[in-house]
Scaffold this motif. Structure first.
Motif, mmCIF file in Angstrom:
data_model
loop_
_atom_site.group_PDB
_atom_site.id
_atom_site.type_symbol
_atom_site.label_atom_id
_atom_site.label_comp_id
_atom_site.label_asym_id
_atom_site.label_seq_id
_atom_site.Cartn_x
_atom_site.Cartn_y
_atom_site.Cartn_z
ATOM 1 N N GLY A 50 15.527 32.994 -39.856
ATOM 2 C CA GLY A 50 16.312 32.240 -38.863
ATOM 3 C C GLY A 50 15.703 32.384 -37.480
ATOM 4 O O GLY A 50 15.565 33.491 -36.974
ATOM 5 N N ASP A 51 15.344 31.260 -36.893
ATOM 6 C CA ASP A 51 14.747 31.289 -35.545
ATOM 7 C C ASP A 51 15.671 30.588 -34.552
ATOM 8 O O ASP A 51 16.088 29.454 -34.794
ATOM 9 C CB ASP A 51 13.392 30.567 -35.561
ATOM 10 C CG ASP A 51 12.240 31.553 -35.651
ATOM 11 O OD1 ASP A 51 12.493 32.766 -35.726
ATOM 12 O OD2 ASP A 51 11.079 31.100 -35.661
ATOM 13 N N ASP A 52 15.936 31.261 -33.465
ATOM 14 C CA ASP A 52 16.823 30.726 -32.430
ATOM 15 C C ASP A 52 15.981 30.591 -31.155
ATOM 16 O O ASP A 52 15.942 31.498 -30.336
ATOM 17 C CB ASP A 52 17.980 31.733 -32.258
ATOM 18 C CG ASP A 52 18.927 31.367 -31.140
ATOM 19 O OD1 ASP A 52 18.828 30.259 -30.601
ATOM 20 O OD2 ASP A 52 19.783 32.214 -30.802
ATOM 21 N N VAL A 105 6.188 33.780 -49.111
ATOM 22 C CA VAL A 105 6.169 32.492 -48.404
ATOM 23 C C VAL A 105 7.458 32.360 -47.587
ATOM 24 O O VAL A 105 8.557 32.554 -48.123
ATOM 25 C CB VAL A 105 6.044 31.311 -49.396
ATOM 26 C CG1 VAL A 105 6.014 29.985 -48.636
ATOM 27 C CG2 VAL A 105 4.783 31.455 -50.248
ATOM 28 N N ALA A 106 7.293 32.068 -46.295
ATOM 29 C CA ALA A 106 8.463 32.013 -45.409
ATOM 30 C C ALA A 106 8.920 30.592 -45.162
ATOM 31 O O ALA A 106 8.110 29.663 -45.087
ATOM 32 C CB ALA A 106 8.120 32.674 -44.073
ATOM 33 N N LEU A 107 10.241 30.435 -45.033
ATOM 34 C CA LEU A 107 10.807 29.176 -44.545
ATOM 35 C C LEU A 107 11.288 29.447 -43.126
ATOM 36 O O LEU A 107 12.149 30.303 -42.919
ATOM 37 C CB LEU A 107 12.022 28.742 -45.369
ATOM 38 C CG LEU A 107 11.866 28.561 -46.872
ATOM 39 C CD1 LEU A 107 13.200 28.113 -47.470
ATOM 40 C CD2 LEU A 107 10.814 27.515 -47.171
ATOM 41 N N LYS A 108 10.716 28.756 -42.173
ATOM 42 C CA LYS A 108 11.157 28.916 -40.787
ATOM 43 C C LYS A 108 12.384 28.016 -40.596
ATOM 44 O O LYS A 108 12.298 26.787 -40.699
ATOM 45 C CB LYS A 108 10.028 28.478 -39.844
ATOM 46 C CG LYS A 108 10.406 28.453 -38.366
ATOM 47 C CD LYS A 108 9.227 27.899 -37.552
ATOM 48 C CE LYS A 108 9.623 27.509 -36.141
ATOM 49 N NZ LYS A 108 9.863 28.622 -35.238
ATOM 50 N N LEU A 109 13.523 28.636 -40.340
ATOM 51 C CA LEU A 109 14.774 27.877 -40.243
ATOM 52 C C LEU A 109 15.278 27.912 -38.813
ATOM 53 O O LEU A 109 15.875 28.902 -38.373
ATOM 54 C CB LEU A 109 15.814 28.475 -41.190
ATOM 55 C CG LEU A 109 15.397 28.547 -42.665
ATOM 56 C CD1 LEU A 109 16.419 29.304 -43.477
ATOM 57 C CD2 LEU A 109 15.196 27.149 -43.226
ATOM 58 N N LEU A 110 15.025 26.842 -38.108
ATOM 59 C CA LEU A 110 15.503 26.778 -36.728
ATOM 60 C C LEU A 110 17.015 26.581 -36.699
ATOM 61 O O LEU A 110 17.580 26.000 -37.625
ATOM 62 C CB LEU A 110 14.853 25.590 -36.020
ATOM 63 C CG LEU A 110 13.419 25.799 -35.568
ATOM 64 C CD1 LEU A 110 12.854 24.522 -34.996
ATOM 65 C CD2 LEU A 110 13.357 26.895 -34.510
#
Ligand SMILES: Cc1ncc(C[n+]2csc(CCOP(=O)(O)OP(=O)(O)O)c2C)c(N)n1
Ligand code: SF4
Ligand code: SF4
Length: 979
Positions: A122-124, A174-179
């Motif tokens: 989770g990216d904020d 493997v990453a999922l970047k979740l904005l």
């Protein structure tokens, strides 16, 4: 979050079909924007077991990552029950940051061929709910973890399944970047077999030994394998499976836009705002290339696409990440085939996209628009640029002076626990207590989670300040904070740790702490850390048995907090104060679910006795102590709908307080089961708004008061009608009584919905449960004059600032003007939804649904009433009350007189007192004093006021200010002044 929760179930299903007996493992640590994943998984209940999924929330993120590493070792030990374990790690950006060592080790070791690891990160980026902005791809790249960047909920699902396949094939995590805008949004998705389907590469032969985890295995071998096996395998898989797409590929090649994830949606929105449809973009020579895998970039496909274009424009939020990769890829192309490239800077080296803050569709329009108008005459572009210009010249509006900052909930333990004695200061850490930095509580600076107080341990030897209080939550203590205390002990730092035991990880939604923890355990643990002074403070100290605690621990009532802290601050080493009181919101939840006794005791303020000094509000810091404007001046009242019964407002020995034991709140005329619903029978159905294009609504409300529920109702209802929906709600810090914005768009087809967050001039409707939020600069910037309509609740809900400033008044008139001036008076309507809902239903909680009903009846909601009512039923919470209040809202819009008739006298209550003449003021008080004592007492009053009025008339003809003051305050002295 539901898409993420569904992924492992789907993976297991697909594995079974492929003849594999696998299991799933999910772990990680919460934090917005992935704060709700654990709750979604818990809600899945038995489904987890059915699909052989093991969900174990981690103590913290790096230990979680290490447990995931373990799940890939099934083939190393005897006795594996499964062919492999596919795992999912989740955490927010700071969790990635703190897990660097674990991630590097685990990814370096690799995965199991029938396992695989994906990360939901989770990216904020705009610090909506975070202490620093996050852009995790840099940290992930440093750990050699490939990063996929989903642009919407559908891609979370599709990329999630692809990511496990990639991980199995190549050995990488493997990453999922979740904005935030993607992770916190909801939408309609497809889940058929075609989603996440993959093929194995046919043009690549896996080198001998393969890419997977093994034992024995040493660093140099792993390093070599990375280079010679794993990266080549990764590239082959990515080439074969087209993670990257080219949604616009023109014949005539002028401008190639490369953009991924959220920025792709923003770019699409910018084009839509400029009225550039795909066909026109192609005519203009504009192409779009959208990488799904943002690291390592698949360059073959990229080069194929961009070759021949005049220019490549990279559009990405934050620091440049794609841009350097693209530049490196283009560098080797021979000059004539190599397009110019720009991104953060234009061709002249001037900044065109900022690297800080949010990148919005409007920013993209400002860069793209002028370029496009140079290519052709495009009225839509000119119109949009003009509107943006007008919006940026608007100024922030009157609401900017009156922000709604997050505040502790009613009955929050931190209202009391975060106080420090005069002359002392405190430092904050992570958790709800952080909000003390916005208050008048001498709380300054903070650290990341789990390092609380260590800054003071560093600074103390160089400071004359002898002592510091440091707040730390129980969740943080369990996550990693106990080590911070150990650091302070090692440094012999003069700190009092206030460990706030509220029995929940409250900031992220009230989850339980992730393992056994109790006040007793904390006390013994602190004793074992060689801390010699430990105190326990509680709102109910009698429940603790001293025999269960270390002998040197002292137990106190919270009313003695100040004295205890004064003693502890004299202590020259680390001391601990455990403050025990359950989170107010958690108590409310537990009471609703019948898991906690709801005390049959309510606090009221007798406004005839209250002098309006405001001490109760200041002392309790509680948002449920509200102003009440009366004939006799501003008094206080307790908001019974919001009160969480921690009774801290009663502590001031004020004679106005009345506690009622037993009994409940009175049911109102419009809420009873016997109420005759035929009143609603003939409500006409309004004409609904058009949804052939996106219909955009912004719900501007207060965190924790049901804004998210309104959005969820609308979203569910739209979905049931077969419409496409995209919505985005705030979570995290803003949810704590700050301004929250529910973004919701509805259209006939999903293609019309590009972004989750509304931008400049995007709103068709501002639906405002809260006037203050709805008149704030953020909301005003969404208004397009002539298009946007506004429906706003007039109720004056005080902000947290009122607890510090008893004279605070909401500048309602100017706030209303701020909205109406932009939307136009004819497109703006104000309704007293809270007062009406309270009067009709006996509980203000229905105000949002009332407003929704009102909006529906005005033809502002593009969904049928049947679907909305069905969604209320599906929501399952207080169904009858919500249906009723929704219909009340509709009726109020259609026939206000009918509603007022039901309300009777209550329709008039709580109205601000009307202006009065001097004689009316005197007469009202004279009568009151007669009732209070007798006619003689009233006469005494009348005589003095008359004397003053006569004197004023002779000395200052035409004036009566003095007489009025005496009329008001001499009355007060006679009637109820107690000092
Ligand atoms: C490393 C890291 N992980 C997760 C978070 C997200 N986060 C912010 S507040 C919070 C909860 C803290 O809980 P607690 O210490 O119990 O305080 P409370 O909110 O209950 O007052 C979390 C997990 C974070 N900020 N940093
Ligand atoms: S969620 Fe709980 S701990 Fe957090 S501010 Fe609200 S009452 Fe306080
Ligand atoms: S402390 Fe008492 S007198 Fe002062 S505002 Fe509160 S209720 Fe009124």
């Amino acid at each position: 979050m539901q898409a993420l929760a569904r992924l492992p179930m789907e993976q297991r299903r697909r594995d079974l079909r492929a003849g594999l007996n696998t299991a799933g493992f999910i772990t990680g640590y919460r934090g917005s924007p992935v704060g709700g994943l654990d709750k979604s998984l818990w809600q899945s209940g038995e489904l987890l077991k059915t699909h052989h999924l093991h969900f174990q929330p981690a103590v913290n993120e790096d230990l979680g990552a290490t447990t995931v590493w373990g799940t890939q070792q099934t083939s190393l030990f005897q006795g594996s029950r499964y062919d492999g374990v596919f795992s999912m790690w989740y955490g927010k950006g700071p969790g990635v940051d703190r897990s660097g060592d674990a991630l590097r080790h685990a990814n370096f070791a690799g995965t199991n061929p029938h396992g695989g690891v994906i990360m939901a990160v989770g990216d904020d980026p705009i610090c909506h709910s975070s202490t620093i902005p996050q852009q995790s791809e840099f940290a992930l790249q440093a750990a050699d973890i490939p990063v996929l960047h989903p642009a919407n909920v559908q891609e979370i699902y599709d990329f999630g399944l692809l990511a496990w396949a990639l991980s199995r094939y190549s050995g990488f995590w493997v990453a999922l970047k979740l904005l935030t805008d993607v992770a916190e949004s909801s939408g309609t998705i497809g889940v058929g077999d075609e989603h996440g389907a993959f093929v194995l590469p046919t043009d690549f032969e896996m080198p001998q030994g393969g890419p997977h985890l093994r034992w024995p295995d040493w660093a140099t071998d792993m390093d070599l394998r990375m280079e010679q096996v794993r990266f080549p395998a990764l590239r082959a898989f990515v080439r074969a499976n087209a993670f990257d797409k080219a949604p616009l590929s023109p014949g005539r090649k002028r401008l190639a836009i490369v953009t991924a994830g959220k920025s792709y949606g923003d770019t699409r929105q910018a084009l839509a705002d400029m009225e550039i449809a795909d066909a026109q973009a192609l005519d203009l020579g504009i192409g779009i290339y959208k990488p799904g895998l943002i690291w390592p970039l698949e360059t073959e496909g990229l080069l194929d696409f961009v070759e021949g274009f005049e220019e490549v424009l990279v559009i990405e939020e934050g620091r440049p990440f794609l841009e350097p990769q693209i530049k490196a890829a283009l560098y080797d192309l021979p000059e004539p085939r190599r397009p110019r490239i720009s991104g953060k800077r234009d061709g002249n080296g001037e900044t065109q996209f900022r690297s800080s803050g949010e990148l919005k569709p409007a920013d993209i329009t400002r860069v793209l628009g002028p370029r496009l108008t140079r290519l052709a005459d495009l009225p839509g572009v000119t119109r949009r640029l003009k509107l943006l210009e007008e919006i940026s010249n608007r100024g922030p509006g009157p609401g900017a002076q009156f922000p709604r900052t997050p505040h502790f909930c009613s009955g929050c333990p931190h209202n009391t626990s975060t106080k420090v004695p005069e002359g002392s200061s405190a430092m904050a850490g992570i958790g709800c207590h952080f909000m003390a930095v916005f208050m008048d509580r001498n709380t300054h600076t903070y650290t990341h989670m789990g390092a609380e107080g260590c800054t003071w341990a560093g600074l103390a030897p160089f400071s004359k300040t002898g002592h510091m209080f440091v707040n730390i939550g129980d969740g943080t203590f369990y996550h990693s904070g106990s080590l911070a205390i150990r650091q302070a002990v090692a440094a012999k730092a003069p700190i009092t740790y206030k460990i706030l035991y509220n029995d929940a990880v409250a900031m992220t939604g009230g989850q339980p702490v992730d393992g056994p923890i109790s006040v007793q355990q904390i006390a013994w643990q602190m004793e074992a850390e060689a801390i010699k002074r430990i105190a326990l403070v509680s709102d109910n100290p009698d429940k603790f048995n001293p025999a269960e605690f270390p002998s040197r621990l002292t137990i106190h009532h919270r009313r003695d907090l100040d004295a205890v802290q004064r003693e502890l601050r004299e202590y020259k080493d680390v001391s601990v104060l455990i403050y025990e009181q359950t989170c107010g919101t958690e108590k409310r939840r537990r009471r609703k679910r019948g898991k906690l006794e709801d005390p049959a005791k309510r606090v009221f303020i007798n406004d005839r006795v209250c002098e309006g000094c405001g001490d109760c509000g200041v002392a309790s810091n509680c948002l449920s102590v509200l102003p009440k404007e009366t004939e006799f001046g501003r008094k206080r009242t307790i908001d019974q709908s919001a009160c969480n019964k921690d009774y801290s407002c009663v502590n001031g020995f004020c004679p106005s307080f009345v506690t009622v034991h037993g009994g409940g709140l009175r049911k109102r005329s419009g809420s009873g089961a016997d109420f005759d619903e035929t009143l609603f029978a003939n409500l006409p159905e309004p004409q609904l708004p058009d949804t052939s294009k996106a219909y955009a609504m912004l719900v501007g409300g207060i965190g924790g008061t049901g804004v998210v529920t309104v959005d969820a109702l609308l979203g569910t209802a739209a979905h049931m009608e077969g419409k496409a929906v995209r919505s985005l709600d705030d979570t995290g810090l803003a949810q704590k009584f700050g301004a929250v914005y529910g973004n919701l768009q509805i259209a006939d087809t999903p293609e019309a919905l590009n972004v989750a967050r509304l931008g400049a001039g995007h709103a068709d409707l501002i639906l405002g449960p809260d006037l203050v939020t709805s008149a704030g600069p953020k909301v005003l910037s969404l208004i397009e004059p002539g298009r946007t309509r506004a429906l706003i609740n007039t109720y004056e809900q005080m902000t947290g600032a009122f607890t510090r400033n008893p004279d605070l008044r909401i500048p309602s008139d100017s706030l209303r003007h701020g909205i109406a001036d932009l939307c136009g008076a004819e497109r703006t309507e104000f309704v007293d939804a809270t007062r009406l809902a309270l009067g009709l239903m006996g509980d203000a909680i229905g105000a949002n649904t009332f407003l929704l009903g009102f909006a529906y009846q005005r033809g502002l909601i593009p969904i049928s009433s049947q679907a909305l009512e069905k969604a209320i039923e599906l929501n399952g919470t207080a169904v009858q009350a919500n249906l009723r209040v929704f219909r009340w809202g509709r009726l109020a819009a259609h026939d206000r007189a009918a509603v007022d008739k039901v309300l009777g006298d209550k329709a008039k209550t709580a109205e601000a007192p009307a202006p009065q003449s001097l004689e009316e003021i005197i007469a009202r008080r004279e009568a009151d004093l007669t009732d209070y004592q007798n006619a003689g007492y009233a006469k005494r009053y009348r005589q003095l006021v008359d004397r003053v009025a006569a004197a004023e008339k002779t000395r200052a003809p035409g004036k009566q200010g003095l007489a009025e003051a005496v009329a008001r305050y001499y009355y007060k002295l006679l009637a109820y002044k107690d000092e």
